[in-house]
Design a protein around this motif. Structure first.
Motif, PDB file in Angstrom:
ATOM      1  N   HIS A 379       0.822  -1.197   0.000  1.00  0.00           N
ATOM      2  CA  HIS A 379       0.000   0.000   0.000  1.00  0.00           C
ATOM      3  C   HIS A 379       0.864   1.258   0.000  1.00  0.00           C
ATOM      4  O   HIS A 379       0.490   2.282  -0.600  1.00  0.00           O
ATOM      5  CB  HIS A 379      -0.935   0.002   1.210  1.00  0.00           C
ATOM      6  N   GLU A 380       2.029   1.211   0.645  1.00  0.00           N
ATOM      7  CA  GLU A 380       2.922   2.363   0.691  1.00  0.00           C
ATOM      8  C   GLU A 380       3.427   2.714  -0.699  1.00  0.00           C
ATOM      9  O   GLU A 380       3.508   3.880  -1.073  1.00  0.00           O
ATOM     10  CB  GLU A 380       4.101   2.082   1.634  1.00  0.00           C
ATOM     11  N   PHE A 381       3.784   1.695  -1.476  1.00  0.00           N
ATOM     12  CA  PHE A 381       4.215   1.940  -2.859  1.00  0.00           C
ATOM     13  C   PHE A 381       3.067   2.518  -3.673  1.00  0.00           C
ATOM     14  O   PHE A 381       3.245   3.505  -4.413  1.00  0.00           O
ATOM     15  CB  PHE A 381       4.716   0.642  -3.498  1.00  0.00           C
ATOM     16  N   ASN A 382       1.884   1.929  -3.555  1.00  0.00           N
ATOM     17  CA  ASN A 382       0.734   2.377  -4.339  1.00  0.00           C
ATOM     18  C   ASN A 382       0.334   3.806  -3.997  1.00  0.00           C
ATOM     19  O   ASN A 382      -0.118   4.563  -4.867  1.00  0.00           O
ATOM     20  CB  ASN A 382      -0.451   1.438  -4.110  1.00  0.00           C
ATOM     21  N   LYS A 383       0.486   4.176  -2.735  1.00  0.00           N
ATOM     22  CA  LYS A 383       0.140   5.529  -2.302  1.00  0.00           C
ATOM     23  C   LYS A 383       1.125   6.546  -2.878  1.00  0.00           C
ATOM     24  O   LYS A 383       0.751   7.645  -3.284  1.00  0.00           O
ATOM     25  CB  LYS A 383       0.124   5.590  -0.778  1.00  0.00           C
ATOM     26  N   ARG A 384       2.393   6.157  -2.927  1.00  0.00           N
ATOM     27  CA  ARG A 384       3.428   7.080  -3.403  1.00  0.00           C
ATOM     28  C   ARG A 384       3.425   7.201  -4.921  1.00  0.00           C
ATOM     29  O   ARG A 384       3.638   8.278  -5.476  1.00  0.00           O
ATOM     30  CB  ARG A 384       4.806   6.615  -2.920  1.00  0.00           C
ATOM     31  N   TRP A 387      -1.269   6.091 -10.364  1.00  0.00           N
ATOM     32  CA  TRP A 387      -1.483   6.537 -11.724  1.00  0.00           C
ATOM     33  C   TRP A 387      -2.332   7.796 -11.767  1.00  0.00           C
ATOM     34  O   TRP A 387      -2.161   8.640 -12.654  1.00  0.00           O
ATOM     35  CB  TRP A 387      -2.115   5.434 -12.560  1.00  0.00           C
ATOM     36  N   SER A 388      -3.238   7.986 -10.822  1.00  0.00           N
ATOM     37  CA  SER A 388      -4.070   9.189 -10.811  1.00  0.00           C
ATOM     38  C   SER A 388      -3.194  10.437 -10.724  1.00  0.00           C
ATOM     39  O   SER A 388      -3.451  11.435 -11.411  1.00  0.00           O
ATOM     40  CB  SER A 388      -5.067   9.145  -9.645  1.00  0.00           C
ATOM     41  N   ARG A 389      -2.149  10.388  -9.903  1.00  0.00           N
ATOM     42  CA  ARG A 389      -1.244  11.541  -9.790  1.00  0.00           C
ATOM     43  C   ARG A 389      -0.320  11.639 -11.003  1.00  0.00           C
ATOM     44  O   ARG A 389      -0.145  12.707 -11.590  1.00  0.00           O
ATOM     45  CB  ARG A 389      -0.411  11.430  -8.508  1.00  0.00           C
ATOM     46  N   ILE A 390       0.277  10.506 -11.395  1.00  0.00           N
ATOM     47  CA  ILE A 390       1.229  10.516 -12.501  1.00  0.00           C
ATOM     48  C   ILE A 390       0.547  10.910 -13.808  1.00  0.00           C
ATOM     49  O   ILE A 390       1.092  11.672 -14.603  1.00  0.00           O
ATOM     50  CB  ILE A 390       1.906   9.138 -12.625  1.00  0.00           C
ATOM     51  N   SER A 391      -0.684  10.408 -14.035  1.00  0.00           N
ATOM     52  CA  SER A 391      -1.397  10.746 -15.271  1.00  0.00           C
ATOM     53  C   SER A 391      -1.766  12.226 -15.302  1.00  0.00           C
ATOM     54  O   SER A 391      -1.771  12.852 -16.373  1.00  0.00           O
ATOM     55  CB  SER A 391      -2.649   9.882 -15.415  1.00  0.00           C
ATOM     56  N   GLU A 392      -2.073  12.794 -14.146  1.00  0.00           N
ATOM     57  CA  GLU A 392      -2.377  14.224 -14.063  1.00  0.00           C
ATOM     58  C   GLU A 392      -1.155  15.045 -14.459  1.00  0.00           C
ATOM     59  O   GLU A 392      -1.244  16.002 -15.241  1.00  0.00           O
ATOM     60  CB  GLU A 392      -2.812  14.580 -12.647  1.00  0.00           C
ATOM     61  N   GLU A 393       0.012  14.645 -13.932  1.00  0.00           N
ATOM     62  CA  GLU A 393       1.256  15.352 -14.265  1.00  0.00           C
ATOM     63  C   GLU A 393       1.575  15.199 -15.754  1.00  0.00           C
ATOM     64  O   GLU A 393       2.018  16.158 -16.406  1.00  0.00           O
ATOM     65  CB  GLU A 393       2.405  14.797 -13.417  1.00  0.00           C
ATOM     66  N   TYR A 394       1.352  14.011 -16.274  1.00  0.00           N
ATOM     67  CA  TYR A 394       1.619  13.759 -17.700  1.00  0.00           C
ATOM     68  C   TYR A 394       0.721  14.621 -18.580  1.00  0.00           C
ATOM     69  O   TYR A 394       1.190  15.295 -19.513  1.00  0.00           O
ATOM     70  CB  TYR A 394       1.413  12.277 -18.002  1.00  0.00           C
TER      71      TYR A 394
END
Length: 409
Positions: A379-384, A387-394
């Protein structure tokens, strides 16, 4: 068939074109995810790809306007045949982009490697003002060096580095998949401001913890691998590990799902070791949305990569899919995997150490409490790395790049 009414001259439209030397959507999870992220942020997305016999030349796939070119893959052919395939695709893309760009006036064209030099097919759209992204799924010099058995300082690999450098210089923005490979590109002279990372993390809308997972399905201790079946990915090591543990874990079963040039050798090895009752194969193509159901059947997933100059830089997409689903995994201790995962999240073994892999399989079988705790650690990896955050940045990066186009900068 695409709706031509969508073609417009609206200068405010956010128009984006993807180019990928592959079939779409099967097997191109990264391209599919990025396309969907752009659609979600109001972009109109066209995509140019390979076309196999029987597929429509033009099709709407979940909102993406797909254009398939009459070029087939020749993965089992020699290097010259593959080079001719690359050149044929390059030429067809070059002219396809001229026609599409005249209608669509692309803000951004994004080219996915391999090869890197496919980016030059965007010459006319770039000349007409489109901004160009080179998306490096793999670093071509490392890929070539590992595949050919050459050293990184050999002349052929230096030529690969040179073509990578001029390809990156031609592009307005370069993205790659890990911080390790970003560091490598910067060491080769690429400006840090010009390169960013878009990780291949799983889309939590598809790969989510919802749906649950139970262990020892149907009385089996289920091991699982999915993806390309090639020597460097070490699936044969997993089969040999099963041969070691089967007497201590009579209910063990290894399910291998995928296809590739190493497939028949893996089946021959299974038969040679007398493991037909312990190893099963499947190769049916699955839409991305159906893959989680297959993975959830596993007690433990395996990522048994061998290590070389290429695989040491890979952060396997399959490992991040396992993490997103909370399924425990055993993986080779490579530089890049160790950078993102620690020993509380996954079990490590030394690359190519069959006994070490067998030991980790047996350890998790004999310690169900450790196995049960691993999803919580993931869960720690998934929280950090969501894709919701990374896709927003992309999507924001693509939009800003397109705005530079409109300003004429």
């Amino acid at each position: 068939m695409r709706n031509d009414a969508r073609i417009n001259m609206d200068t405010n439209a956010k128009t984006h074109c993807m180019v990928v030397h592959a079939y779409y959507p099967i097997g191109e999870t990264r391209v599919e995810r990025e396309s969907r992220a752009l659609l979600d942020h109001g972009f109109e997305v066209d995509l140019i790809c390979l076309g196999s016999k029987g597929e429509p030349a033009q099709e709407d796939v979940a909102g993406v306007n797909v254009y398939r070119l009459p070029v087939d893959r020749h993965l089992k052919s020699g290097m010259l045949t593959q080079l001719l395939e690359y050149i044929s695709f390059f030429v067809l893309v070059f002219f396809k982009l001229i026609g599409l760009n005249r209608k669509r006036h692309y803000n951004v064209v994004q080219v996915h490697n391999l090869p890197d030099w496919l980016v030059f097919s965007t010459l006319i759209p770039k000349w007409m003002g489109a901004k160009i992204i080179l998306d490096l799924h793999d670093l071509m010099p490392e890929f070539f060096a590992a595949k050919s058995g050459r050293q990184i300082n050999s002349l052929p690999v230096k030529i690969m580095i040179w073509q990578e450098q001029i390809s990156c210089q031609f592009a307005d923005q370069v993205i790659t998949v890990t911080e390790n490979w970003k560091d490598t590109l910067i060491q080769r002279g690429l400006s840090p401001a010009k390169v960013s990372v878009v990780m291949n993390v799983a889309d939590e809308n598809v790969f989510s913890l919802e749906g649950g997972q139970s262990h020892n399905k149907n009385g089996h201790y289920q091991l699982f691998y999915h993806g390309n079946l090639t020597y460097r990915y070490g699936i044969d090591l997993a089969i040999r590990a099963v041969a070691i543990v089967k007497d201590q874990i009579p209910e063990v079963n290894l399910h291998i799902h995928g296809w590739g040039e190493y497939s028949q050798k893996l089946k021959d090895l299974t038969k040679e070791l007398g493991l037909d009752a312990y190893v099963t194969f499947s190769s049916n193509s699955l839409p991305t949305a159906e893959l989680p159901g297959l993975i959830r059947q596993a007690d433990v997933c395996l990522v048994p990569y061998r290590t070389d100059i290429f695989t040491d830089g890979i952060l396997p997409t399959k490992l991040m899919e396992y993490a997103a689903l909370g399924v425990p995994a055993i993986a080779s201790r490579t530089t890049t995997i160790s950078r993102y995962f620690d020993e509380s999240m996954i079990q490590f073994f030394s690359p190519e150490d069959v006994s070490g892999l067998a030991d980790r399989i047996l350890y998790l079988y004999q310690n169900p409490s450790v196995l049960a705790q691993m999803p919580q650690r993931l869960h720690e990896f998934n929280k950090r790395y969501s894709w919701s955050r990374i896709s927003e940045e992309y999507a924001n990066m693509v939009e800003k790049l397109g705005q530079r186009n409109k300003r004429g900068k």
